[in-house]
Design an enzyme around this catalytic site. Structure first.
Site, PDB file in Angstrom:
ATOM      1  N   LYS A  42       0.790  -1.219   0.000  1.00 23.02           N
ATOM      2  CA  LYS A  42       0.000   0.000   0.000  1.00 23.02           C
ATOM      3  C   LYS A  42       0.828   1.278   0.000  1.00 23.02           C
ATOM      4  O   LYS A  42       0.298   2.356  -0.259  1.00 23.02           O
ATOM      5  CB  LYS A  42      -1.000  -0.012   1.167  1.00 23.02           C
ATOM      6  CG  LYS A  42      -2.132  -0.983   0.908  1.00 23.02           C
ATOM      7  CD  LYS A  42      -2.738  -0.722  -0.461  1.00 23.02           C
ATOM      8  CE  LYS A  42      -3.898  -1.592  -0.830  1.00 23.02           C
ATOM      9  NZ  LYS A  42      -5.137  -1.268  -0.193  1.00 23.02           N
ATOM     10  N   SER A 264      -2.817 -12.485   3.993  1.00 17.57           N
ATOM     11  CA  SER A 264      -3.127 -12.438   2.551  1.00 17.57           C
ATOM     12  C   SER A 264      -1.950 -12.986   1.728  1.00 17.57           C
ATOM     13  O   SER A 264      -2.163 -13.593   0.672  1.00 17.57           O
ATOM     14  CB  SER A 264      -3.487 -11.015   2.101  1.00 17.57           C
ATOM     15  OG  SER A 264      -2.369 -10.170   2.142  1.00 17.57           O
TER      16      SER A 264
HETATM   17  N1  PMP Z   1      -3.187  -7.837   1.152  1.00 15.23           N
HETATM   18  C1  PMP Z   1      -3.089  -6.864   2.046  1.00 15.23           C
HETATM   19  C2  PMP Z   1      -2.559  -7.176   3.411  1.00 15.23           C
HETATM   20  C3  PMP Z   1      -3.478  -5.567   1.708  1.00 15.23           C
HETATM   21  O1  PMP Z   1      -3.392  -4.585   2.622  1.00 15.23           O
HETATM   22  C4  PMP Z   1      -3.982  -5.326   0.420  1.00 15.23           C
HETATM   23  C5  PMP Z   1      -4.460  -3.981   0.061  1.00 15.23           C
HETATM   24  N2  PMP Z   1      -5.775  -3.711   0.591  1.00 15.23           N
HETATM   25  C6  PMP Z   1      -4.071  -6.370  -0.492  1.00 15.23           C
HETATM   26  C7  PMP Z   1      -3.646  -7.606  -0.086  1.00 15.23           C
HETATM   27  C8  PMP Z   1      -4.644  -6.199  -1.870  1.00 15.23           C
HETATM   28  O2  PMP Z   1      -3.968  -5.306  -2.704  1.00 15.23           O
HETATM   29  P1  PMP Z   1      -4.748  -4.427  -3.751  1.00 15.23           P
HETATM   30  O3  PMP Z   1      -5.480  -3.340  -3.001  1.00 15.23           O
HETATM   31  O4  PMP Z   1      -3.707  -3.874  -4.659  1.00 15.23           O
HETATM   32  O5  PMP Z   1      -5.743  -5.298  -4.444  1.00 15.23           O
END
Ligand code: PMP
Length: 344
Positions: A42, A264
């Site tokens: 981010k 994630s």
């Molecule tokens: N994993 C985490 C821990 C995140 O903070 C984010 C961003 N919200 C994502 C995955 C996904 O990334 P994106 O917003 O680019 O889809």
């Protein structure tokens, strides 16, 4: 390496080979977004949105910046705003981890908690209302085209450069705003059309698969909306990942590879492993995005059951204590004898 600002250290994150978890015959790599200054993907989005707003003249010096955030965006925006001198207010559901709130406050931000029951939609509505009332700049991470654009201009080209002249067959990324998936996916489709793009989402909230959204534990993934910046034509595969699977794979990455990622990241690598075992051909190369660090989840189920006390073997501890006790008795006897000897 000397930089003029912390913001110059965003991006150019390393890609690392997986040595022990990859099945034989398949090469697996991960791109470690935890190497960004506030340890998540981010940082790219925050920098992108603020730069774009400055260039378009919609963010004035000293103006307050507002965002609805699952945490990492707030932490990243707090860092960018601190470096550039903008006050920052984050609206965040009270279900997200405590350490995220504290990090933002440490970076000089104000954090306003919203009830988890109101979900992402409630968080966004409150942030918008606040920014209208106070004449603040609302960054709109879910709808801001500067988000995927930045990934098209940085993350995508970094991958192309690192894999120039090398085989790459699969790219795997989850989605939150969809910025990473869209930006990198579009770039790869243009420059390396042979690469298959795989996305993944929580099994209990598989919205791209047309399922109903339910609360899930993969922070940063899949809010209860499909963001407007997410390009649904960019991926060829979409795999569901169970919350516990995401946690378990994050733990395996840490304990078997020394790669410390959040839930994630575990979920994305779980999907990459599924591709490796079920779809990949001999010699295929897979790249998975790991969005952040495991350290951001100390108070969550990622660390559940991890011992806080000593790991010393009980038998060894008792034997150790006994030896120490006997040593004291011997010392005591020795001193008694010494004293006795003197008296004689
Ligand atoms: N994993 C985490 C821990 C995140 O903070 C984010 C961003 N919200 C994502 C995955 C996904 O990334 P994106 O917003 O680019 O889809």
């Amino acid at each position: 390496m000397i930089h003029d600002s912390i913001l110059d250290t965003i991006g150019r994150t390393p890609i690392v080979r997986i040595n022990r978890l990859a099945p034989a015959g398949v090469e697996m790599y991960v791109k470690l977004e935890a190497f960004n200054p506030m340890s998540s993907v981010k940082d790219r989005l925050a920098h992108a949105i603020i730069l774009d707003a400055e260039q378009r003249g919609i963010l004035k010096p000293g103006q307050t910046v507002v965002e609805a955030t699952s945490g990492n965006t707030g932490i990243a925006l707090a860092m960018v705003c601190a470096a550039k001198g903008y006050p920052f207010v984050a609206f965040m559901a009270d279900s997200f981890s405590i350490e995220r709130r504290k990090l933002m406050r440490m970076l000089g931000a104000k954090v306003i908690l919203t009830p988890a029951a109101e979900r992402a939609v409630g968080m966004i509505a409150r942030a918008k209302a606040y920014s209208e009332k106070h004449g603040a700049f609302y960054t709109e991470q879910f709808d801001n085209p500067a988000n995927p654009a930045y990934h098209r201009n940085t993350t995508g080209p970094e991958i192309l450069q690192d894999f120039a002249g090398r085989r790459l067959n699969w790219f795997v990324s989850g989605w939150g705003t969809g910025g990473t998936l869209t930006g990198v996916g579009q770039m790869l489709r243009l420059a390396r059309p042979e690469v298959e793009i795989v996305t993944c989402e929580p099994a209990v909230a598989a919205m791209l698969a047309g399922k109903e959204w339910n609360p899930h534990k993969i922070q940063g993934w899949t809010p209860n909306i499909i963001p407007s910046v997410l390009d649904r034509s960019v991926y060829q595969y979409n795999l569901p990942v169970a919350d516990d699977m995401a946690r378990d794979v994050a733990r395996q990455l840490a304990s078997k590879e020394g790669i410390f990622t959040g839930v994630s990241g575990g979920g994305t690598f779980a999907a990459a492993l599924e591709i490796a075992h079920t779809h990949a051909k001999e010699g295929d190369v897979i790249l998975a995005m790991l969005p952040d660090t495991g350290e951001r989840y100390l108070s969550t189920f990622l660390f559940e059951g991890i011992n806080e006390g000593t790991d010393e073997d009980r038998k060894e501890a008792v034997m150790g204590a006994l030896t120490l006790y006997l040593d004291f008795i011997n010392l005591f006897i020795f001193l008694l004898r010494l004293l006795g000897g003197r008296r004689n």
